[in-house]
Write a protein that holds these residues in place. Structure first.
Motif, PDB file in Angstrom:
ATOM      1  N   ASP A 308       0.614  -1.306  -0.032  1.00  0.00           N
ATOM      2  CA  ASP A 308      -0.154   0.109   0.062  1.00  0.00           C
ATOM      3  C   ASP A 308       1.013   1.296  -0.105  1.00  0.00           C
ATOM      4  OD1 ASP A 308      -3.101   0.036   0.134  1.00  0.00           O
ATOM      5  OD2 ASP A 308      -2.348   1.799   1.524  1.00  0.00           O
ATOM      6  N   THR A 309       2.207   1.186   0.285  1.00  0.00           N
ATOM      7  CA  THR A 309       3.057   2.412   0.197  1.00  0.00           C
ATOM      8  C   THR A 309       4.226   2.158  -0.831  1.00  0.00           C
ATOM      9  OG1 THR A 309       4.197   1.413   2.071  1.00  0.00           O
ATOM     10  CG2 THR A 309       2.503   2.905   2.479  1.00  0.00           C
ATOM     11  N   SER A 310       5.066   3.268  -0.643  1.00  0.00           N
ATOM     12  CA  SER A 310       6.194   3.156  -1.640  1.00  0.00           C
ATOM     13  C   SER A 310       7.422   3.858  -1.429  1.00  0.00           C
ATOM     14  CB  SER A 310       5.542   3.499  -3.259  1.00  0.00           C
ATOM     15  OG  SER A 310       5.286   4.803  -3.362  1.00  0.00           O
ATOM     16  N   GLY A 311       8.534   3.575  -2.121  1.00  0.00           N
ATOM     17  CA  GLY A 311       9.738   4.197  -2.118  1.00  0.00           C
ATOM     18  C   GLY A 311      10.397   4.228  -0.503  1.00  0.00           C
ATOM     19  N   GLU A 312      11.185   5.432  -0.276  1.00  0.00           N
ATOM     20  CA  GLU A 312      11.877   5.410   1.124  1.00  0.00           C
ATOM     21  C   GLU A 312      10.712   5.413   2.372  1.00  0.00           C
ATOM     22  OE1 GLU A 312      12.265   7.618  -1.338  1.00  0.00           O
ATOM     23  OE2 GLU A 312      14.367   7.170  -1.826  1.00  0.00           O
ATOM     24  N   TYR A 313       9.537   5.858   2.065  1.00  0.00           N
ATOM     25  CA  TYR A 313       8.436   5.810   2.841  1.00  0.00           C
ATOM     26  C   TYR A 313       8.143   4.466   3.483  1.00  0.00           C
ATOM     27  CZ  TYR A 313       3.668   6.691   4.701  1.00  0.00           C
ATOM     28  OH  TYR A 313       2.374   6.852   5.564  1.00  0.00           O
ATOM     29  N   LYS A 314       8.018   3.778   2.390  1.00  0.00           N
ATOM     30  CA  LYS A 314       7.567   2.292   2.479  1.00  0.00           C
ATOM     31  C   LYS A 314       8.596   1.690   3.540  1.00  0.00           C
ATOM     32  CE  LYS A 314       8.030  -0.767  -0.717  1.00  0.00           C
ATOM     33  NZ  LYS A 314       7.874  -1.386  -2.125  1.00  0.00           N
ATOM     34  N   ARG A 315       9.886   1.790   3.048  1.00  0.00           N
ATOM     35  CA  ARG A 315      10.935   0.990   3.532  1.00  0.00           C
ATOM     36  C   ARG A 315      11.427   1.599   5.137  1.00  0.00           C
ATOM     37  NH1 ARG A 315      12.824   1.524  -1.745  1.00  0.00           N
ATOM     38  NH2 ARG A 315      14.095   3.475  -1.237  1.00  0.00           N
ATOM     39  N   ALA A 316      10.972   2.887   5.218  1.00  0.00           N
ATOM     40  CA  ALA A 316      10.963   3.283   6.586  1.00  0.00           C
ATOM     41  C   ALA A 316       9.848   2.602   7.671  1.00  0.00           C
ATOM     42  CB  ALA A 316      10.748   4.873   6.788  1.00  0.00           C
ATOM     43  N   LEU A 317       8.504   2.647   7.004  1.00  0.00           N
ATOM     44  CA  LEU A 317       7.535   2.024   7.866  1.00  0.00           C
ATOM     45  C   LEU A 317       7.892   0.517   7.980  1.00  0.00           C
ATOM     46  CD1 LEU A 317       4.549   3.654   5.734  1.00  0.00           C
ATOM     47  CD2 LEU A 317       5.129   3.981   8.200  1.00  0.00           C
ATOM     48  N   LEU A 318       8.449  -0.142   6.995  1.00  0.00           N
ATOM     49  CA  LEU A 318       8.602  -1.379   7.359  1.00  0.00           C
ATOM     50  C   LEU A 318       9.848  -1.651   8.294  1.00  0.00           C
ATOM     51  CD1 LEU A 318       8.645  -2.968   3.529  1.00  0.00           C
ATOM     52  CD2 LEU A 318       6.798  -3.060   5.281  1.00  0.00           C
ATOM     53  N   LYS A 319      10.585  -0.884   8.372  1.00  0.00           N
ATOM     54  CA  LYS A 319      11.715  -0.937   9.544  1.00  0.00           C
ATOM     55  C   LYS A 319      11.163  -0.817  10.842  1.00  0.00           C
ATOM     56  CE  LYS A 319      15.785  -0.380   9.504  1.00  0.00           C
ATOM     57  NZ  LYS A 319      16.941  -1.273   9.772  1.00  0.00           N
ATOM     58  N   LEU A 320       9.993   0.210  10.986  1.00  0.00           N
ATOM     59  CA  LEU A 320       9.336   0.288  12.352  1.00  0.00           C
ATOM     60  C   LEU A 320       8.412  -0.754  12.527  1.00  0.00           C
ATOM     61  CD1 LEU A 320       7.934   4.005  11.870  1.00  0.00           C
ATOM     62  CD2 LEU A 320      10.372   3.048  13.245  1.00  0.00           C
ATOM     63  N   CYS A 321       7.965  -1.421  11.435  1.00  0.00           N
ATOM     64  CA  CYS A 321       7.167  -2.761  11.583  1.00  0.00           C
ATOM     65  C   CYS A 321       8.146  -3.893  12.283  1.00  0.00           C
ATOM     66  CB  CYS A 321       6.417  -3.264  10.348  1.00  0.00           C
ATOM     67  SG  CYS A 321       5.334  -4.566  10.391  1.00  0.00           S
ATOM     68  N   GLY A 322       9.071  -4.164  11.798  1.00  0.00           N
ATOM     69  CA  GLY A 322      10.116  -4.982  12.500  1.00  0.00           C
ATOM     70  C   GLY A 322      10.327  -6.371  11.818  1.00  0.00           C
ATOM     71  N   GLY A 323       9.113  -6.706  10.936  1.00  0.00           N
ATOM     72  CA  GLY A 323       9.254  -8.121  10.681  1.00  0.00           C
ATOM     73  C   GLY A 323       8.075  -8.678   9.792  1.00  0.00           C
ATOM     74  N   ASP A 324       7.945  -9.611   8.971  1.00  0.00           N
ATOM     75  CA  ASP A 324       6.807 -10.136   8.357  1.00  0.00           C
ATOM     76  C   ASP A 324       6.264 -11.139   8.998  1.00  0.00           C
ATOM     77  OD1 ASP A 324       5.180 -10.728   6.312  1.00  0.00           O
ATOM     78  OD2 ASP A 324       6.371 -10.670   4.631  1.00  0.00           O
ATOM     79  N   ASP A 325       5.363 -11.243   9.359  1.00  0.00           N
ATOM     80  CA  ASP A 325       4.514 -12.350  10.195  1.00  0.00           C
ATOM     81  C   ASP A 325       4.001 -13.503   9.160  1.00  0.00           C
ATOM     82  OD1 ASP A 325       5.025 -11.095  12.288  1.00  0.00           O
ATOM     83  OD2 ASP A 325       3.149  -9.970  12.585  1.00  0.00           O
ATOM     84  N   ASP A 326       4.012 -13.209   7.908  1.00  0.00           N
ATOM     85  CA  ASP A 326       3.727 -14.130   6.934  1.00  0.00           C
ATOM     86  C   ASP A 326       4.880 -15.019   6.185  1.00  0.00           C
ATOM     87  OD1 ASP A 326       1.186 -13.404   6.779  1.00  0.00           O
ATOM     88  OD2 ASP A 326       1.125 -12.124   4.977  1.00  0.00           O
ATOM     89  N   ALA A 327       6.177 -14.687   6.602  1.00  0.00           N
ATOM     90  CA  ALA A 327       7.178 -15.301   6.259  1.00  0.00           C
ATOM     91  C   ALA A 327       7.504 -16.401   7.535  1.00  0.00           C
ATOM     92  CB  ALA A 327       8.579 -14.203   6.245  1.00  0.00           C
ATOM     93  N   ALA A 328       7.870 -17.481   6.677  1.00  0.00           N
ATOM     94  CA  ALA A 328       8.317 -18.665   7.864  1.00  0.00           C
ATOM     95  C   ALA A 328       9.456 -18.371   8.278  1.00  0.00           C
ATOM     96  CB  ALA A 328       8.079 -19.933   7.148  1.00  0.00           C
ATOM     97  N   GLY A 329       9.801 -18.922   9.656  1.00  0.00           N
ATOM     98  CA  GLY A 329      11.030 -18.497  10.084  1.00  0.00           C
ATOM     99  C   GLY A 329      10.972 -18.618  11.726  1.00  0.00           C
ATOM    100  N   GLU A 330      12.030 -17.977  12.322  1.00  0.00           N
ATOM    101  CA  GLU A 330      11.782 -18.181  13.684  1.00  0.00           C
ATOM    102  C   GLU A 330      10.503 -17.706  14.511  1.00  0.00           C
ATOM    103  OE1 GLU A 330      15.589 -16.894  15.582  1.00  0.00           O
ATOM    104  OE2 GLU A 330      16.868 -18.297  14.287  1.00  0.00           O
ATOM    105  N   PHE A 331      10.145 -16.619  14.000  1.00  0.00           N
ATOM    106  CA  PHE A 331       9.175 -15.931  14.547  1.00  0.00           C
ATOM    107  C   PHE A 331       7.774 -16.726  14.038  1.00  0.00           C
ATOM    108  CE2 PHE A 331       5.515 -12.839  14.860  1.00  0.00           C
ATOM    109  CZ  PHE A 331       5.984 -12.158  15.845  1.00  0.00           C
ATOM    110  N   PHE A 332       6.915 -17.032  14.975  1.00  0.00           N
ATOM    111  CA  PHE A 332       5.960 -18.039  15.038  1.00  0.00           C
ATOM    112  C   PHE A 332       4.868 -17.095  15.311  1.00  0.00           C
ATOM    113  CE2 PHE A 332       3.786 -22.381  15.822  1.00  0.00           C
ATOM    114  CZ  PHE A 332       3.321 -22.307  14.518  1.00  0.00           C
ATOM    115  N   PRO A 333       4.155 -16.200  14.608  1.00  0.00           N
ATOM    116  CA  PRO A 333       2.823 -15.463  15.030  1.00  0.00           C
ATOM    117  C   PRO A 333       1.846 -16.060  15.842  1.00  0.00           C
ATOM    118  CG  PRO A 333       2.919 -15.663  12.597  1.00  0.00           C
ATOM    119  CD  PRO A 333       4.077 -16.381  13.021  1.00  0.00           C
TER     120      PRO A 333
END
Length: 673
Positions: A308-333
């Motif tokens: 829903d967002t783009s560019g540096e604005y998107k990348r900064a928001l994603l940094k604040l989000c801290g991770g993707d709970d849809d991606a498999a890995g150590e984080f088990f949402p």
């Protein structure tokens, strides 16, 4: 506000940066803004990965090194949403809130949603710091500005919240809980007009723990949730404010998850809301908000920001989000944990199937036949004895009655019943008189005969029957229609849907327990089929065939283990992925399979509910399930129905049907839970 239930664990997504050096960071930022243009990537990477305390140190050092205010320098170099986000991160939390409130009350119009969000969600300490920061930054009194910019009960409640005087102890008096719940009820639902002052006093001052109990007690007294009463009794901004307060008390993380979702759904993005929440919660409870978001919307906050967002604005928001709970890995949402636990409980459950219709004691087929003949003889029909006898005998006993009626009176009971009763009652009684296999065979034939196909009937029957039942249906179908069920399915359906139904119609599901290693391999097949195949994948067809084979032939215990392994590999419940990746009849068939594997009584309870909810009743669906499950697991279905929908199956049948048809259904239902 509301207790998080997470103890004292840190639940923010942004932490103190290790080996932090304020001077080096200040120099890096100065370099990023030196010359023509600016290195936005370097700016966002640095600022979004430092804690707020560290950012304050950087601001102080920057001023001493370069004689410039860092925020002013960034405002000059950056623009738009990205600037608003970065500058917001550099303000101390209380000053950030103060700036948001000032922007909300200044200028033409007032941003009531911003004011509501901040004042409804902050604790006493945060409110006091906000009031002081507002005075320090703008030389104005926040309460005076709110009074000047709002009115009525909305203003009164805002002033109460601005005092930061909510009780904070965890001790709850049950007597006071009952009194407050009663006072709220009498102030709204009972009173002609609404006593808004009572709502303001209780919701504005009582502790979160206390109010949570009040809301529970209120629901018992009023028979509805406090939110429903507020919607009915209050209006405008005051209603919105009180709803926000209640929702924050109930679950603060859910409140913010919903706000974030609404800021991004539909056309356009409410960037100010998105920025405000991402900045203000990044070091408090972003991980909890992420989990609530994933549970509510079955997609991660990260994925929605990304799309829903783009560019540096998107990348900064994603940094604040801290991770993707849809991606498999150590984080088990939490959403994945809940799905995994559901399958685990399903695998462990050893519920004994229980029907509601049992063989009648002291069964006398001759006596029953005489009673039935009497009920149908002469002018008019006495439906009462017909219903009592047919619905309260087992199917085996009904077959004896049928044969005895023929030998005793030389008449065909089915033909007599067909001539004496009609409509939904006839469909129900005649269905009960057939053997289960003959009945299912007839339903399947009707679903495919004539113009069009009733795919829902095919799916319901073939996805839920055991091997033994399927084999009996095949034999009955061949005897009644002189054509194999498989051939009829092949001629009436197509594509993957046909493959699923044909496979199920063969009744070749394996028996036995789960095979752990094989379950992992089957889960990998599911992963590749549901998430990696596309039109360009040359091997897509064979993967889909293998996946369908797994679903249609593996044993139930094994598939439950497969679905658990799938969650571990993907952080998704297979049911949700089927909803997203499949379509049409294939999706409906696979969902029915998965749901009946997870909880067959629950699957049928849901089907019964849908047959009666809304305008009109799907009497064919209702009749089919009541007949086919009456001696197998209708009692289990009843319990699931009450658990899922809060009211008994008996209650729904009583409300949605009528006459002799209703009486017969209620007799089969066997009781009111």
């Amino acid at each position: 506000m509301a207790p998080t239930g997470k103890g004292k664990r840190y639940r923010g997504a942004v932490r103190d940066y290790p080996n932090f050096n304020a001077s080096q960071d200040a120099e890096a930022l100065h370099k990023a803004m030196k010359g023509i243009g600016s290195d936005k990537e370097a700016i966002l990477e640095l600022i979004a990965s430092r804690s707020n305390i560290q950012r304050q140190e950087i601001c102080t050092v920057y001023k001493s090194l370069y004689g410039k205010d860092l925020i002013d320098h960034l405002k000059y170099e950056l623009t738009g949403k990205f600037e608003r986000l970065i500058v917001g991160l550099l303000r101390p939390p209380a000053y950030f809130d103060a700036k948001e409130i000032k922007d909300a009350v200044d200028g033409i119009g007032t941003d009531e949603k911003c004011i509501i969000e901040i004042l409804a969600s902050r604790n006493n300490k945060q409110i006091h710091e906000l009031v002081n920061a507002y005075s320090d930054a703008y030389g104005r009194d926040l309460e005076a500005d709110i009074i000047g910019d709002t009115s009525g009960h909305f203003k009164k409640m805002l002033i109460v919240l601005l005092q930061g005087a909510r009780e904070e102890d965890d001790v709850v008096s049950e007597d006071l809980v009952e009194q407050d719940a009663k006072d709220l009820y009498e102030a709204g639902e009972v009173k002609w007009g609404t006593d808004e002052a009572k709502f303001i006093t209780i919701l504005g001052s009582r502790s979160a723990c206390h109010l949570q109990r009040v809301f529970e007690e209120y629901a018992k007294i009023a028979g509805k949730d406090i939110e429903d009463s507020i919607k009915g009794e209050l209006s405008g901004d005051f209603e919105k404010l009180m709803l926000a307060v209640v929702r924050c008390i109930k679950n603060l993380h859910t409140y913010f998850a919903v706000r974030l979702y609404k800021s991004m759904k539909g056309m356009g993005t409410a960037d100010n809301t998105l920025i405000r929440i991402m900045v203000s919660r990044s070091e408090i409870d972003m991980l909890d908000i992420r989990e609530e978001f994933r549970s509510l919307y079955e997609k991660s906050l990260h994925s929605m920001i990304k799309s829903d967002t783009s560019g540096e604005y998107k990348r900064a928001l994603l940094k604040l989000c801290g991770g993707d709970d849809d991606a498999a890995g150590e984080f088990f949402p939490e959403a994945a944990q809940q799905a995994y636990k559901m399958w685990e409980l399903s695998a462990m459950a050893t519920i004994e199937p229980k029907g509601t219709v049992h063989p009648a004691s002291d069964f006398d087929p001759v006596k029953d036949c005489e009673a039935l003949r009497k009920a149908m003889k002469g002018f008019g029909t006495d439906e009462g004895p017909i219903i009592d006898i047919i619905t309260q005998r087992s199917n085996a006993q009904r077959q004896q009655i049928y044969k005895t009626f023929k030998s005793h009176f030389g008449r065909d009971l089915m033909a007599d019943l067909k001539s004496e009763i009609s409509g939904n009652l006839a469909r129900l009684i005649l269905g009960l008189m057939m053997t289960p296999a003959d009945y299912d065979a007839k339903q399947l034939n009707k679903a495919m005969a004539g113009a069009g196909t009733d795919e829902k009937v095919l799916i319901e029957i073939l996805t839920t029957r055991t091997n033994k039942e399927i084999h009996a249906i095949n034999a009955a179908y061949k005897a009644a229609y002189h054509k194999s069920l498989e051939d009829h399915i092949k001629s009436d359906t197509s594509g993957h849907f046909r493959k699923i139904l044909v496979s199920l119609s063969q009744g070749n599901r394996e028996d036995g327990d789960a095979d752990a290693e094989r379950a992992k391999e089957d889960a990998r097949i599911a992963c590749k089929t549901l998430e990696m195949c596309d039109a360009s994948d040359a091997d897509a067809g064979s993967k889909e065939t293998r996946f369908l084979s797994v679903l249609c032939t593996r044993s139930y215990p094994h598939l439950k283990r497969v679905f658990q392994e799938y969650i571990k590999m993907t952080n998704h419940d297979i049911e949700q992925i089927i909803k997203e990746e499949m379509s049409g009849d294939v999706k409906d068939a696979l969902l029915a399979l998965v749901r009946s594997i997870k909880n067959k009584p629950g699957f049928f309870a849901d089907r019964l509910y849908k047959s009666m909810k809304g305008a009109g009743t799907d009497d064919r669906g209702l009749t089919r399930i009541m007949i086919s499950r009456s001696e197998i697991d209708l009692l289990n279905i009843r319990y699931e129905f009450k658990e899922m929908h809060g009211k008994s199956l008996h209650h729904y049948i009583e409300a949605e049907t009528s006459g002799d048809y209703r009486n017969a259904l209620l007799s089969i239902c066997g009781g009111d839970d």
